[in-house]
Design an enzyme around this catalytic site. Structure first.
Site, PDB file in Angstrom:
ATOM      1  N   GLY A  57       0.864  -1.175   0.000  1.00  0.00           N
ATOM      2  CA  GLY A  57       0.000   0.000   0.000  1.00  0.00           C
ATOM      3  C   GLY A  57       0.896   1.220   0.000  1.00  0.00           C
ATOM      4  O   GLY A  57       1.793   1.343   0.854  1.00  0.00           O
ATOM      5  N   ALA A  58       0.655   2.119  -0.959  1.00  0.00           N
ATOM      6  CA  ALA A  58       1.611   3.206  -1.189  1.00  0.00           C
ATOM      7  C   ALA A  58       1.920   4.017   0.073  1.00  0.00           C
ATOM      8  O   ALA A  58       3.095   4.193   0.418  1.00  0.00           O
ATOM      9  CB  ALA A  58       1.100   4.102  -2.327  1.00  0.00           C
ATOM     10  N   ARG A  99      10.341  -0.951  -4.364  1.00  0.00           N
ATOM     11  CA  ARG A  99       9.125  -1.033  -5.196  1.00  0.00           C
ATOM     12  C   ARG A  99       9.133   0.174  -6.132  1.00  0.00           C
ATOM     13  O   ARG A  99       9.238   1.310  -5.663  1.00  0.00           O
ATOM     14  CB  ARG A  99       7.841  -0.993  -4.331  1.00  0.00           C
ATOM     15  CG  ARG A  99       7.692  -2.074  -3.269  1.00  0.00           C
ATOM     16  CD  ARG A  99       7.247  -3.441  -3.778  1.00  0.00           C
ATOM     17  NE  ARG A  99       6.105  -3.491  -4.646  1.00  0.00           N
ATOM     18  CZ  ARG A  99       4.829  -3.622  -4.247  1.00  0.00           C
ATOM     19  NH1 ARG A  99       4.528  -3.678  -2.973  1.00  0.00           N
ATOM     20  NH2 ARG A  99       3.853  -3.697  -5.137  1.00  0.00           N
ATOM     21  N   ASP A 247      -1.279   4.524  -6.348  1.00  0.00           N
ATOM     22  CA  ASP A 247       0.148   4.379  -6.053  1.00  0.00           C
ATOM     23  C   ASP A 247       0.963   5.541  -6.596  1.00  0.00           C
ATOM     24  O   ASP A 247       2.041   5.851  -6.097  1.00  0.00           O
ATOM     25  CB  ASP A 247       0.674   3.050  -6.590  1.00  0.00           C
ATOM     26  CG  ASP A 247       0.109   1.898  -5.781  1.00  0.00           C
ATOM     27  OD1 ASP A 247      -1.054   1.538  -5.988  1.00  0.00           O
ATOM     28  OD2 ASP A 247       0.823   1.408  -4.886  1.00  0.00           O
ATOM     29  N   LYS A 258      -3.376  -0.526  -8.347  1.00  0.00           N
ATOM     30  CA  LYS A 258      -3.313  -1.987  -8.442  1.00  0.00           C
ATOM     31  C   LYS A 258      -3.874  -2.487  -9.768  1.00  0.00           C
ATOM     32  O   LYS A 258      -4.898  -1.993 -10.240  1.00  0.00           O
ATOM     33  CB  LYS A 258      -4.094  -2.579  -7.262  1.00  0.00           C
ATOM     34  CG  LYS A 258      -4.130  -4.087  -7.161  1.00  0.00           C
ATOM     35  CD  LYS A 258      -2.767  -4.743  -7.222  1.00  0.00           C
ATOM     36  CE  LYS A 258      -1.784  -4.182  -6.223  1.00  0.00           C
ATOM     37  NZ  LYS A 258      -0.376  -4.578  -6.532  1.00  0.00           N
TER      38      LYS A 258
END
Lengths: 357, 357
Positions: A57-58, A99, A247, A258
């Site tokens: 989760g950002a 990420r 994100d 997502k």
């Protein structure tokens, strides 16, 4: 140093806890069947926790990376400012590389670096103390921001509403409370009658494992579906609005989120259902003109071919596993932030929100 | 009586085998990791095999039910025609009640009943012999029909084509060869360069477990994706056509097929990609004016909450698990049958195909 969680209980679990120099993360890979907390004091281990999706989760990645940067700083033995900042930049680079899509990761690390850059006159020991406070502030700010954007978003919703959400943009995806689920929590708190339809969100199943779990804990009415059922429900008139997180949001309002979010947005347009994105302004990347420039992470194909030890596909089959997609701004009805709701002319409005910073 | 599989090998496994009074079905629940064949001689057990999805796919269900009807007939002890047909109708009713959406099931049982109805002068022993031949004929016809519709469909495709398919409308969903995958097999046989993108198709995973497995056996290039990735691939220009099967087609061309098909059709329209449906005319239900009248089966929520023994969602979460959806005719570029390809004015063309019978 005491737990930074001095907040009133706003609903929703807090997945990131920090107390006396120890970071504790709920292992999101093991939910919903096991509630296991892992402890961290080493920045390389924090980096691995982000990479392997112990935490995801950002906004949650941003908060976690901030604590990681502090642990990295703490371990630096340099005594001069110049040596310290050189080593600290390397720590931040490792964390930033975990990420590629979520911009909040870079945002949080930039905030940590800014603190160091703004204090060239301080001894290293003071910089380390400052970094610990800064990580805790990022964590606490995130919850406050989510409660604010939650209220902003709730104002858009009718008194009775059935909301589809994709993935988990909830308490578990943030410091707490959530972005998309923050809007839902705020709507419930405002007395609205809310039912949530949660996409299970293959391959990592953030919807069935995380969203369903945290909404159930808060007694918010939730129905779980497979991702490919959303269109059918919309065609039956059973969805009134879609709310998702993000994100990264490009300057023009294109939204990386997502994988599967784009499909939901196309379906929402086909059925004239509003499609809302809820995200803090730290998710907005004005450096990027549009979504085509956002890097899309591809993850291990085993996420698709296996669930746990169970094999779902034949050996050696080719698999494509992009973790995100980009929804063009034209499909987005509104972008809900803590500084307000952008509903058209995203380029101008998002820039104005970021300037308010 | 010898195995009815005297066909030249057309590619693709034959999932339904009949030899010397014994029906053998490959257990599709255990693919792709285990290749287990189950044997049947009792119609109630055949009904349960259809219900529990040992065998699935509209045409395969029809073929299997025909053998089930024969086993039911064989066990009837009545000596008069009137007693026999009364009991035989009850057998057919049990088989018809196993799955509500696929019309081929009723079509095959009607064909079996018609044989009995057309032979009022025959002794019961002859009716039983006739029913065995009729079941075998339904089985063999299905493969021939698929090869024919496969060629009809292949003619629509360019020489190089990347085809998205949803669920399994392959050899495993039919007597053999397949409908949607029959078109793909025929295109490959015609020398076209075909790459298949297979949706995994939650919750039962017919795409990852069955389509990927049978295409890999035939060395047809296949890439597996999660259902929610199809939109992203289309937005990147990586899909040239969509081909799916059907469980029932209404008189106006509305198509009931595996849940998620409708979403793929909406996405195809958004990206100007042709969306083809491949099905034998036994799938066309002229009794039903449009898709709104097609019954949509809902299945056990455990299909969504678990994979094998593995729990994917919290206990007691509400789940909606429709097994099919309806794609309106306006989203269908063509319906490919053994009697030809309908591309517009479906009401007239489908009725004409059915009249050709």
């Amino acid at each position: 140093m005491s737990n930074c969680g001095a907040f009133p209980d706003a609903g929703g679990i807090r997945p990131i806890k920090y107390d006396n120099g120890v970071l504790r993360l709920i292992d999101q890979r093991r939910l919903p069947t096991e509630e296991v907390w892992l402890e961290y004091t080493d920045y390389q281990e924090v980096a691995e926790a982000i990479r392997s999706m112990v935490v995801r989760g950002a906004p949650a990645i941003g908060v976690t990376a901030a604590y990681g940067a502090y642990f990295g700083a703490l371990a630096i033995e340099a005594e001069t400012y110049a040596d310290f900042i050189r080593e600290f930049d390397q720590v931040c680079e490792v964390l930033a590389g975990t990420r590629p899509t979520a911009i909040n990761l870079c945002w949080a690390l930039d905030r940590m670096k800014s603190l160091v850059q703004a204090n060239t006159d301080q001894p290293v020991s003071n910089l380390k103390i400052g970094l610990e406070y800064e990580a805790m502030a990022i964590n606490e700010d995130d919850i406050r921001i989510n409660m604010k954007l939650g209220r902003n978003g709730a104002a858009l919703l009718p008194d009775q509403v059935r909301i589809l959400t994709h993935c988990n943009a909830g308490a578990l995806a943030t410091g707490g409370y959530g972005t998309a689920l923050g809007v839902i929590r705020a709507a419930v708190a405002a007395g609205k009658e809310v039912a949530v339809i949660a996409d299970e969100t293959r391959p990592f199943l953030q919807g069935s494992r995380l969203t369903a779990w945290e909404l159930q804990r808060d007694n918010i009415q939730t129905v779980l579906i497979c991702d490919n059922m959303a269109g059918y429900l919309m065609s039956k008139g059973a969805i009134d609005a879609v709310i998702v997180g993000a994100d990264r949001i490009a300057a023009n309002g294109d939204v990386a989120n997502k994988i599967g979010t784009y499909t939901v947005a196309v379906l929402a347009k086909e059925h004239n259902i509003p499609f809302y994105v809820a995200a803090p302004i730290s998710t907005i990347d004005l450096q990027i003109a549009d979504g085509s420039e956002i890097p899309i992470e591809e993850r291990d194909i085993r996420e698709v071919t296996h669930i746990g030890e169970q094999q779902l596909a034949p050996e050696n089959i080719a698999v494509f596993n992009p973790a995100f997609d980009v929804t063009p701004a034209r499909l987005v009805s509104a972008i809900i932030t803590e500084h307000g709701v952008a509903q058209d002319n995203y380029t101008e409005q998002l820039a104005a929100f970021v300037r308010q910073g």
